[in-house]
Design a protein around this motif. Structure first.
Motif, PDB file in Angstrom:
ATOM      1  N   VAL A 155       8.364  39.866  19.146  1.00 29.12           N
ATOM      2  CA  VAL A 155       9.297  38.848  18.663  1.00 29.12           C
ATOM      3  C   VAL A 155      10.712  39.223  19.117  1.00 29.12           C
ATOM      4  N   THR A 156      11.460  38.247  19.614  1.00 25.13           N
ATOM      5  CA  THR A 156      12.846  38.496  20.013  1.00 25.13           C
ATOM      6  C   THR A 156      13.747  38.227  18.821  1.00 25.13           C
ATOM      7  N   PHE A 157      14.145  39.290  18.127  1.00 26.59           N
ATOM      8  CA  PHE A 157      14.960  39.130  16.933  1.00 26.59           C
ATOM      9  C   PHE A 157      16.429  38.975  17.304  1.00 26.59           C
ATOM     10  N   SER A 158      17.164  38.257  16.435  1.00 35.18           N
ATOM     11  CA  SER A 158      18.562  37.972  16.712  1.00 35.18           C
ATOM     12  C   SER A 158      19.506  38.397  15.597  1.00 35.18           C
ATOM     13  N   ASP A 159      19.004  38.643  14.379  1.00 36.90           N
ATOM     14  CA  ASP A 159      19.905  39.013  13.297  1.00 36.90           C
ATOM     15  C   ASP A 159      19.181  39.826  12.238  1.00 36.90           C
ATOM     16  N   LEU A 160      19.974  40.649  11.552  1.00 37.12           N
ATOM     17  CA  LEU A 160      19.502  41.485  10.446  1.00 37.12           C
ATOM     18  C   LEU A 160      20.336  41.138   9.224  1.00 37.12           C
ATOM     19  N   LYS A 169      15.755  42.390   5.986  1.00 35.50           N
ATOM     20  CA  LYS A 169      15.089  41.278   6.654  1.00 35.50           C
ATOM     21  C   LYS A 169      15.692  41.044   8.037  1.00 35.50           C
ATOM     22  N   ALA A 170      14.849  40.513   8.940  1.00 31.07           N
ATOM     23  CA  ALA A 170      15.307  40.154  10.283  1.00 31.07           C
ATOM     24  C   ALA A 170      14.751  38.785  10.624  1.00 31.07           C
ATOM     25  N   VAL A 171      15.418  38.101  11.550  1.00 28.98           N
ATOM     26  CA  VAL A 171      14.959  36.789  11.998  1.00 28.98           C
ATOM     27  C   VAL A 171      15.060  36.723  13.508  1.00 28.98           C
ATOM     28  N   TRP A 182      11.005  38.688   9.407  1.00 32.90           N
ATOM     29  CA  TRP A 182      10.358  39.983   9.137  1.00 32.90           C
ATOM     30  C   TRP A 182      11.004  40.578   7.906  1.00 32.90           C
ATOM     31  N   ASP A 183      10.164  41.068   7.004  1.00 30.77           N
ATOM     32  CA  ASP A 183      10.621  41.702   5.775  1.00 30.77           C
ATOM     33  C   ASP A 183      10.134  43.147   5.778  1.00 30.77           C
ATOM     34  N   ALA A 184      11.014  44.079   5.452  1.00 32.33           N
ATOM     35  CA  ALA A 184      10.659  45.498   5.489  1.00 32.33           C
ATOM     36  C   ALA A 184       9.497  45.818   4.563  1.00 32.33           C
ATOM     37  N   ASN A 185       9.305  45.019   3.522  1.00 29.32           N
ATOM     38  CA  ASN A 185       8.220  45.271   2.570  1.00 29.32           C
ATOM     39  C   ASN A 185       6.999  44.395   2.802  1.00 29.32           C
ATOM     40  N   ASN A 186       7.228  43.152   3.263  1.00 30.40           N
ATOM     41  CA  ASN A 186       6.124  42.187   3.333  1.00 30.40           C
ATOM     42  C   ASN A 186       5.707  41.790   4.738  1.00 30.40           C
ATOM     43  N   MET A 221      10.546  43.911  23.415  1.00 31.12           N
ATOM     44  CA  MET A 221      10.160  44.325  22.065  1.00 31.12           C
ATOM     45  C   MET A 221      11.407  44.576  21.220  1.00 31.12           C
ATOM     46  N   SER A 222      11.367  44.087  19.982  1.00 35.27           N
ATOM     47  CA  SER A 222      12.451  44.372  19.051  1.00 35.27           C
ATOM     48  C   SER A 222      12.123  45.630  18.249  1.00 35.27           C
ATOM     49  N   TRP A 223      13.160  46.294  17.747  1.00 35.50           N
ATOM     50  CA  TRP A 223      12.955  47.497  16.948  1.00 35.50           C
ATOM     51  C   TRP A 223      13.932  47.522  15.771  1.00 35.50           C
ATOM     52  N   TYR A 224      13.507  48.198  14.721  1.00 36.08           N
ATOM     53  CA  TYR A 224      14.299  48.351  13.501  1.00 36.08           C
ATOM     54  C   TYR A 224      14.488  49.844  13.265  1.00 36.08           C
ATOM     55  N   MET A 225      15.703  50.249  12.995  1.00 40.05           N
ATOM     56  CA  MET A 225      16.008  51.678  12.860  1.00 40.05           C
ATOM     57  C   MET A 225      16.655  51.960  11.506  1.00 40.05           C
ATOM     58  N   ASP A 226      16.161  52.991  10.855  1.00 44.04           N
ATOM     59  CA  ASP A 226      16.730  53.448   9.587  1.00 44.04           C
ATOM     60  C   ASP A 226      17.471  54.750   9.845  1.00 44.04           C
ATOM     61  N   LEU A 227      18.802  54.692   9.712  1.00 44.29           N
ATOM     62  CA  LEU A 227      19.661  55.852   9.957  1.00 44.29           C
ATOM     63  C   LEU A 227      20.153  56.484   8.658  1.00 44.29           C
ATOM     64  N   SER A 228      19.508  56.172   7.549  1.00 47.29           N
ATOM     65  CA  SER A 228      20.009  56.635   6.248  1.00 47.29           C
ATOM     66  C   SER A 228      20.182  58.147   6.201  1.00 47.29           C
ATOM     67  N   GLN A 229      19.273  58.861   6.868  1.00 44.76           N
ATOM     68  CA  GLN A 229      19.345  60.321   6.914  1.00 44.76           C
ATOM     69  C   GLN A 229      19.382  60.768   8.368  1.00 44.76           C
ATOM     70  N   VAL A 230      20.371  61.577   8.719  1.00 40.20           N
ATOM     71  CA  VAL A 230      20.482  62.094  10.085  1.00 40.20           C
ATOM     72  C   VAL A 230      20.658  63.614  10.025  1.00 40.20           C
ATOM     73  N   TYR A 231      20.440  64.254  11.168  1.00 37.76           N
ATOM     74  CA  TYR A 231      20.555  65.716  11.234  1.00 37.76           C
ATOM     75  C   TYR A 231      21.883  66.143  11.843  1.00 37.76           C
ATOM     76  N   VAL A 232      22.399  67.236  11.307  1.00 36.91           N
ATOM     77  CA  VAL A 232      23.510  67.954  11.928  1.00 36.91           C
ATOM     78  C   VAL A 232      23.092  69.414  12.072  1.00 36.91           C
ATOM     79  N   CYS A 233      23.711  70.062  13.027  1.00 39.95           N
ATOM     80  CA  CYS A 233      23.456  71.491  13.229  1.00 39.95           C
ATOM     81  C   CYS A 233      24.668  72.261  12.693  1.00 39.95           C
TER      82      CYS A 233
END
Length: 834
Positions: free
Chosen positions: A448-453, A459-461, A471-475, A792-804
């Motif tokens: 699906v070619t998504f255009s907005d979050l 949710k995305a459309v 698209w719903d992250a839960n459903n 292909m569209s992708w959804y990314m969760d950056l809530s937690q990231v790594y630092v050194c």
């Protein structure tokens, strides 16, 4: 039951179509089993076509499959069937026969014999007579093809000799220059899934002028494979046809001691590979069924009584790094350690269900030689079109080993455990993509070619064909009712309101509409009469196009069309017929201010951005003037004031609007108007780190510093695609056709980061080769991201990231925790990956 005309798309391309390895072309929905011929009925009768009559040197009329046309010339000597030699560069004085129908019948007989003589398969075909004897039509052409194709002609396989390519081109709509042949099962018993009729169209026009039939024979054998319901294969064909020094392809996992192959021995090419070079020796080899992968394909579909008990097999499931979610569309290959090219078989994950029952990572590889050792690995499909949609490799390619795991620190991609094939035994080998369970997480969202979050990040459309898809992250996925078209689709903050196109009046003309489940609010159109404008979006006709919506779903901006001079054309340049609009629930649709626009010198003007609170609209005049409207007020010229080239995205309250300029991205505070202190330059990705400045063949990075390049030639081109609510996180696309395209992430206090490198250093191994060059939307807090790459569209969760930090890889929150950690001296990424 008749197969749809989509079946006619299964064509063999002239090195220009995909690969479902050793699998069926069509699956019977009722039984979820492949459509098949009933081999208990005996040999399938094959009926062959006649051809155009062409006079030979003795004045005899010869039925011809391939004709060299009068007035053409070739840059090689040509020997005709009657012994005539035509010197190169001779302009032909008449039509000449290159291949006779008699020769075509010999090639047909050989092709069906190749498939019929496989010892481990029960299929049998035999030439039974001519199409003329069954239908009275002596030569199938574009003028009469529909009397055969589309009609029930009787049990059997019907082979059409398309002498001039007109059947391929005029009946099936495929350019004759690009397709050598096409074949498909056409009629079947829908209750049982038994194939009753199949059709092949062999393109005589495309035969090479120096071919005595031995090369085009490869096309015949390949196409006849489709007629018995075989799909394409990818084992070695990609190495022979598509691998090069610039695009290295490997018979194994790159970097694991296996060398790339480009070309190689033509005998290694499987018949059912989707491409063929019909000028070279590989085409001759593809006319015979000798490769184990082709033997597996027909034997899997039409197995003899002793097939399963005499050969070995491997089966398993491919899953994502979570160890639960199955993943289809990936090629799984088994290669004999002692004979890796000539004893190799593959199967695509999910090929048994072709996406009809949801995610399916199952694969089964059969026809393995007992006693031999096989290594197993995963790879993406390189190119082509076929039933199971190919998917990108969401991790690195890897071999299977007995300690298979998702942990990249334990499961080395090069570790391999050979599997010894045993007759009559199916061994198990499950794959799990490598990837870390903590830190950045990436979810593929199919094709699906998504255009907005939505700004809540849940949710995305987007669009799939003409359909608007949610698209719903839960459903998961939801397709909106077909009357709503996703030409431009955007979401409110909570994702409950969707901006789509809809024909509210039933007159065939669509207008922007805010859909909210049970309610649809039409934006309407400007003027007294509704314009009718055709679009490139599958011919949809519109009167206006919505391009942005506020967080509450109550304000929309875009472009509206008006027929101001009454000539029926709503898209005239230099006339003011294409102009920006704003709509809200209170005031309805109205034109945004364009009083400062000289329409005699202006092609168009439109609005394409809106702050979250709906107070700041952003737009464009012509292709190079950035403008804005605050509180529906006068148009502000951002190009004259700040040298802006584009203004499209804003944070929630308009205090930070991203302006594209030649010297980096500027953030404009709309509350300060056009004063000099209203903008802050936040730069762009630096030259020479990830992006080289290439001037023709000269790399300026070898001569100048990044600052010198910026001072002389400008900053790296950057288009910002979204901002967080507070404007302290931004995403965009950097570069251009000269430099390549790169995804970019900006965090206030840190600066611009090249997105692919940022993710690699975060250890996001599941990305594999998935491009991160086009991030398109951010959640309000900046921690969720949406992008599109390679279809292909992708959804990314950056809530937690790594630092050194002091040699330790530490998880922290994004963006605040990252900003604080870097300020205290930490480096971005996992310690072992920076």
């Amino acid at each position: 039951m008749k197969f749809s005309k989509l079946a006619a798309g299964i064509a063999l391309a002239t090195l220009s179509a995909g690969a479902l390895a050793a699998g069926p072309l069509y699956i019977h929905d009722k039984t979820m089993q492949p459509y098949k011929w009933d081999t208990s009925k005996g040999a399938i009768p094959v009926w062959t076509d006649g051809g155009m009559l062409v006079q030979d040197k003795d004045g005899n009329q010869v039925e011809s499959f391939t004709v060299l046309k009068k007035g053409t010339k070739y840059n090689l000597n040509i020997t005709l069937p009657d012994g005539t030699v035509i010197p190169k560069n001779t302009v032909l004085d008449r039509d000449y026969t290159l291949l006779t129908v008699e020769r075509a019948n010999e090639i047909t007989a050989n092709a069906i014999a190749q498939w019929s003589n496989v010892e481990t398969a029960t299929l049998d075909m035999a030439v039974a007579g001519t199409i003329a004897s069954k239908t009275g039509i002596s030569d199938i052409t574009a003028a009469n093809a529909n009397e055969v194709y589309g009609a029930e002609n009787g049990y059997g396989f019907w082979v059409i000799y398309d002498t001039d390519g007109s059947v391929v081109e005029d009946v099936f709509g495929v350019p004759k220059q690009s397709v050598l042949g096409m074949a498909f099962p056409e009629w079947a018993n829908e209750e049982t899934g038994e194939i009753l009729e199949a059709t092949a169209i062999m393109n005589g026009w495309a035969v090479a002028p120096n071919d005595d039939g031995s090369k085009i024979a490869g096309v015949f054998t390949h196409e006849f494979g489709h007629a018995i319901n075989l799909s394409h294969t990818q084992v070695n064909g990609q190495l022979a046809y598509l691998s090069s020094a610039a695009n290295k392809l490997y018979p194994g996992v790159p970097g694991c001691g296996v060398n790339p192959i480009a070309g190689g021995n033509p005998a290694m090419i499987e018949t059912m590979y989707p491409y063929i070079d019909h000028y070279k020796a590989g085409a001759v080899n593809q006319s015979s069924i000798e490769h184990p992968d082709d033997v597996a394909a027909i034997s899997n579909l039409y197995p003899s009584a002793h097939y399963a008990n005499s050969r070995g097999a491997i089966t398993g499931v491919l899953r994502l790094k979570d160890g639960r979610t199955e993943y289809s569309g990936i090629n799984v290959v088994a290669r004999n350690v002692n004979n890796p090219l000539f004893d190799a078989v593959s199967n695509m994950s999910g090929s048994a269900t072709q996406g009809k029952v949801g995610p399916d990572g199952r694969y089964t590889i059969r026809n393995l030689t007992p006693g031999e050792q096989y290594v197993l690995y995963v790879e993406p499909i390189v190119a082509g079109g076929f039933p199971t949609t190919p998917q990108p490799l969401l991790s690195t390619a890897e071999y299977w080993n007995e300690n298979e795991s998702s942990d990249p620190l334990i499961d080395e991609v090069c570790d391999q455990t050979a599997i010894i094939a045993e007759a009559g035994v199916t061994k198990e080998a499950d794959f799990t993509f490598n990837g870390y369970m903590k830190g950045v997480q990436v979810t593929p969202l199919s094709s699906v070619t998504f255009s907005d979050l939505s700004k809540n990040g849940r949710k995305a459309v987007g669009t799939a064909g003409l359909s608007a898809v949610m698209w719903d992250a839960n459903n998961g996925f939801e397709i909106l009712p077909s009357r709503y078209v996703g030409a431009e689709s955007y979401l409110s903050r909570n994702g409950k309101h969707v901006l789509v196109q809809h024909d509210q009046d039933g007159n065939g003309i669509m207008e922007p509409t805010v859909w909210s489940g049970n309610e649809a609010r039409s934006v309407g159109y400007l003027g007294q009469s509704q314009c009718n404008v055709s679009t490139s979006f599958a011919g949809v006709k519109i009167s206006a196009l919505g391009s942005a919506m506020d967080d509450s779903g109550s304000t929309v901006v875009g472009m509206a069309y008006q027929d101001l001079n009454g000539n029926g054309n709503c898209q005239e340049y230099f006339s003011g017929e294409m102009k920006p609009f704003i709509w809200d629930e209170k005031g309805g649709i109205r034109e945004l201010d364009t009083s400062g626009v000289n329409w005699n010198r202006t092609l168009y003007a439109f609005a394409h951005g809106l702050s979250g609170n709906g107070k700041v609209a952003l737009g464009q005049v012509n292709y190079n003037q950035a403008v804005a409207w605050v509180d529906d007020g006068p148009m502000l010229d951002l190009t004259t004031a700040f040298n802006a080239k584009q203004a499209k995205v804003s944070n929630f309250d308009g205090s930070r609007v991203a302006l594209t300029s030649n010297y980096g991205v500027q953030l404009w505070d709309s509350r300060k108007g056009l004063s000099e202190d209203a903008v802050t330059n936040i730069g762009s990705l630096p030259w020479c780190e990830d992006i080289q400045y290439i001037f023709y063949s000269w790399n300026l990075c070898k001569e100048l510093s990044p600052d010198e390049i910026t001072a002389s030639y400008g900053a790296v081109p950057m288009t910002v695609s979204d901002l967080s609510d507070d404007g302290r996180v931004a995403i965009g696309r950097a570069g251009g056709s000269r430099f390549g395209y790169y995804g970019a992430l900006w965090v206030e206090g840190i600066g611009w980061l090249e997105l692919s490198r940022f993710l690699r250093e975060q250890g996001a191994a599941e990305l594999g080769k998935l491009s991160m060059s086009n991030p398109i939307a951010l959640s309000g807090d900046g921690s969720k991201m949406l992008g599109v790459a390679g279809g292909m569209s992708w959804y990314m969760d950056l809530s937690q990231v790594y630092v050194c930090d002091n040699g330790d890889s530490i998880l922290t929150g994004f963006p605040g925790g990252l900003r604080e950690a870097v300020a205290n001296g930490a480096k971005i990424g996992r310690c072992g990956m920076i």
